[in-house]
Design an enzyme around this catalytic site. Structure first.
Site, PDB file in Angstrom:
ATOM      1  N   ASP A  13      34.826  43.762  47.262  1.00  0.00           N
ATOM      2  CA  ASP A  13      34.790  42.450  46.640  1.00  0.00           C
ATOM      3  C   ASP A  13      36.170  41.827  46.910  1.00  0.00           C
ATOM      4  OD1 ASP A  13      34.142  40.303  44.868  1.00  0.00           O
ATOM      5  OD2 ASP A  13      35.263  41.321  43.280  1.00  0.00           O
ATOM      6  N   LEU A  14      36.290  40.518  46.751  1.00  0.00           N
ATOM      7  CA  LEU A  14      37.597  39.875  47.006  1.00  0.00           C
ATOM      8  C   LEU A  14      38.323  39.492  45.709  1.00  0.00           C
ATOM      9  CD1 LEU A  14      39.653  38.407  48.932  1.00  0.00           C
ATOM     10  CD2 LEU A  14      38.214  36.398  48.690  1.00  0.00           C
ATOM     11  N   ASP A  15      37.685  38.564  44.966  1.00  0.00           N
ATOM     12  CA  ASP A  15      38.352  37.999  43.788  1.00  0.00           C
ATOM     13  C   ASP A  15      38.495  39.059  42.692  1.00  0.00           C
ATOM     14  OD1 ASP A  15      38.496  35.278  44.782  1.00  0.00           O
ATOM     15  OD2 ASP A  15      36.318  35.211  44.525  1.00  0.00           O
ATOM     16  N   THR A  21      42.730  36.255  42.302  1.00  0.00           N
ATOM     17  CA  THR A  21      42.108  34.926  42.285  1.00  0.00           C
ATOM     18  C   THR A  21      41.091  34.750  41.167  1.00  0.00           C
ATOM     19  OG1 THR A  21      40.874  35.907  44.090  1.00  0.00           O
ATOM     20  CG2 THR A  21      42.383  34.115  44.657  1.00  0.00           C
ATOM     21  N   LYS A  49      32.484  36.588  36.076  1.00  0.00           N
ATOM     22  CA  LYS A  49      33.093  37.294  37.214  1.00  0.00           C
ATOM     23  C   LYS A  49      32.019  37.728  38.208  1.00  0.00           C
ATOM     24  CE  LYS A  49      37.280  39.134  35.116  1.00  0.00           C
ATOM     25  NZ  LYS A  49      37.892  40.341  34.554  1.00  0.00           N
ATOM     26  N   ARG A  53      28.833  30.145  42.542  1.00  0.00           N
ATOM     27  CA  ARG A  53      29.296  28.885  41.958  1.00  0.00           C
ATOM     28  C   ARG A  53      28.235  28.214  41.076  1.00  0.00           C
ATOM     29  NH1 ARG A  53      31.817  24.899  46.264  1.00  0.00           N
ATOM     30  NH2 ARG A  53      32.766  26.882  46.890  1.00  0.00           N
ATOM     31  N   SER A 120      31.940  39.338  49.196  1.00  0.00           N
ATOM     32  CA  SER A 120      32.382  38.388  48.171  1.00  0.00           C
ATOM     33  C   SER A 120      31.362  37.264  48.048  1.00  0.00           C
ATOM     34  CB  SER A 120      33.737  37.789  48.562  1.00  0.00           C
ATOM     35  OG  SER A 120      34.037  36.689  47.716  1.00  0.00           O
ATOM     36  N   ALA A 121      31.111  36.867  46.803  1.00  0.00           N
ATOM     37  CA  ALA A 121      30.189  35.746  46.567  1.00  0.00           C
ATOM     38  C   ALA A 121      30.856  34.413  46.878  1.00  0.00           C
ATOM     39  CB  ALA A 121      29.744  35.766  45.101  1.00  0.00           C
ATOM     40  N   LYS A 151      24.980  38.449  42.879  1.00  0.00           N
ATOM     41  CA  LYS A 151      25.221  39.650  42.083  1.00  0.00           C
ATOM     42  C   LYS A 151      24.651  39.386  40.686  1.00  0.00           C
ATOM     43  CE  LYS A 151      29.528  40.318  44.638  1.00  0.00           C
ATOM     44  NZ  LYS A 151      30.993  40.325  44.661  1.00  0.00           N
ATOM     45  N   GLU A 175      34.620  46.873  43.052  1.00  0.00           N
ATOM     46  CA  GLU A 175      34.339  45.667  42.263  1.00  0.00           C
ATOM     47  C   GLU A 175      35.173  45.601  40.993  1.00  0.00           C
ATOM     48  OE1 GLU A 175      32.863  42.923  41.649  1.00  0.00           O
ATOM     49  OE2 GLU A 175      31.575  42.653  43.391  1.00  0.00           O
ATOM     50  N   ASP A 176      35.430  44.366  40.523  1.00  0.00           N
ATOM     51  CA  ASP A 176      36.076  44.201  39.216  1.00  0.00           C
ATOM     52  C   ASP A 176      35.103  43.593  38.215  1.00  0.00           C
ATOM     53  OD1 ASP A 176      36.045  41.659  40.546  1.00  0.00           O
ATOM     54  OD2 ASP A 176      37.392  40.924  38.979  1.00  0.00           O
TER      55      ASP A 176
HETATM   56  C1  BG6 Z   1      33.246  35.342  43.099  1.00  0.00           C
HETATM   57  C2  BG6 Z   1      34.093  35.070  41.874  1.00  0.00           C
HETATM   58  O1  BG6 Z   1      33.932  36.181  43.966  1.00  0.00           O
HETATM   59  O2  BG6 Z   1      32.946  34.121  43.782  1.00  0.00           O
HETATM   60  C3  BG6 Z   1      33.413  34.031  40.986  1.00  0.00           C
HETATM   61  O3  BG6 Z   1      34.261  36.276  41.154  1.00  0.00           O
HETATM   62  C4  BG6 Z   1      33.105  32.777  41.790  1.00  0.00           C
HETATM   63  O4  BG6 Z   1      34.278  33.723  39.910  1.00  0.00           O
HETATM   64  C5  BG6 Z   1      32.248  33.157  43.006  1.00  0.00           C
HETATM   65  O5  BG6 Z   1      32.384  31.839  40.982  1.00  0.00           O
HETATM   66  C6  BG6 Z   1      31.909  31.954  43.883  1.00  0.00           C
HETATM   67  O6  BG6 Z   1      33.093  31.445  44.425  1.00  0.00           O
HETATM   68  P1  BG6 Z   1      33.219  30.069  45.203  1.00  0.00           P
HETATM   69  O7  BG6 Z   1      34.613  30.135  45.769  1.00  0.00           O
HETATM   70  O8  BG6 Z   1      32.170  30.046  46.273  1.00  0.00           O
HETATM   71  O9  BG6 Z   1      33.033  28.980  44.209  1.00  0.00           O
HETATM   72 MG    MG Z   2      35.497  40.045  41.719  1.00  0.00          MG
END
Ligand code: BG6
Ligand code: MG
Length: 229
Positions: A13-15, A21, A49, A53, A120-121, A151, A175-176
């Site tokens: 996962d990224l964020d 982030t 989390k 979006r 990452s989403a 997810k 993952e977090d």
């Molecule tokens: C996930 C984050 O990685 O991406 C969420 O944990 C975020 O908080 C989701 O809403 C979507 O991100 P983005 O950048 O496409 O709005």
């Molecule tokens: Mg995350």
């Protein structure tokens, strides 16, 4: 339980795992939530989390009981506004925002010939990886715009293994987010949860922070589970 020796790849996962982030996502959502009169709580922040979006926006509107007050077009505008808030917070982002231990861990994985992919989403993830100077390590990414389900559905982590030409049982997902750990588990991968072990109680392995993410610690955690079973 999967043996350490079976593992050939890591799906990240990224964020909140590679960079901090998730704090910026939360800040940007909070700005919008409060503007719409929705009370911000720690529980809401945790549930958001890992969530895409539009799903995040719907979760916030639901929390305020105002989900039916807006048209789809208005919701699109809210989501765009949140993303603009988020990008403003990323304005000065650079490699100093990489979480502790991540660079060493990634380099160690490369040295030991593990494959790496990103699940990452976030549609902003290619931009964020570039700003962090880590894009060269993640040539294999799942494109979140191609997903049918977010997810906790297994789709994104299943694809994270697929892009590496590996079976889920050969991969560890990191993952977090609770929804993320659930996605890893239902994809049939071994899950590492980073952060609050109570919230992430479904993870196979829990680490309090990314600083604990080392091959040695993972091996130790897996071996101790094998001994207990
Ligand atoms: C996930 C984050 O990685 O991406 C969420 O944990 C975020 O908080 C989701 O809403 C979507 O991100 P983005 O950048 O496409 O709005
Ligand atoms: Mg995350």
């Amino acid at each position: 339980m999967v043996k350490f020796e079976q593992i050939k790849g890591f799906v990240f996962d990224l964020d909140g795992v590679i960079a901090d982030t998730s704090v910026y996502h939360a800040k940007a959502w909070r700005q919008l939530a409060e503007k719409l009169g929705v009370t911000w709580t720690d529980d809401l922040a945790d549930r958001l989390k890992g969530i895409s979006r539009m799903d995040s926006l719907n979760m916030i509107l639901n929390a305020g009981g105002i989900e039916s007050n807006y048209t789809e077009t208005e919701k699109e505008l809210f989501a765009t506004e949140k993303n603009a808030n988020y990008l403003k917070l990323l304005k000065n982002m650079d490699s100093t925002e990489i979480l502790p231990g991540i660079v060493d861990f990634i380099r160690d994985l490369e040295e030991h010939n593990y494959k790496l992919s990103l699940a990452s989403a976030s549609k902003n993830s290619p931009f964020v990886l570039k700003r962090l100077g880590l894009d060269m390590y993640f040539k294999n990414k799942v494109d979140p715009t191609t997903l049918k389900h977010g997810k906790p559905d297994p789709e994104i982590f299943a694809r994270g293994a697929e892009v590496l030409n590996l079976k889920p049982s050969e991969c560890i997902g990191i993952e977090d987010a609770k929804a993320g750990v659930q996605s890893i588990n239902s994809a049939g991968e071994l899950s590492i949860g980073i952060g609050n072990a109570e919230i992430l109680s479904e993870a196979d392995i829990n680490f309090a922070s990314t600083g604990e993410l080392t091959l040695e610690n993972i091996k130790k955690a897996l071996n101790s589970q094998i001994n207990v079973d």
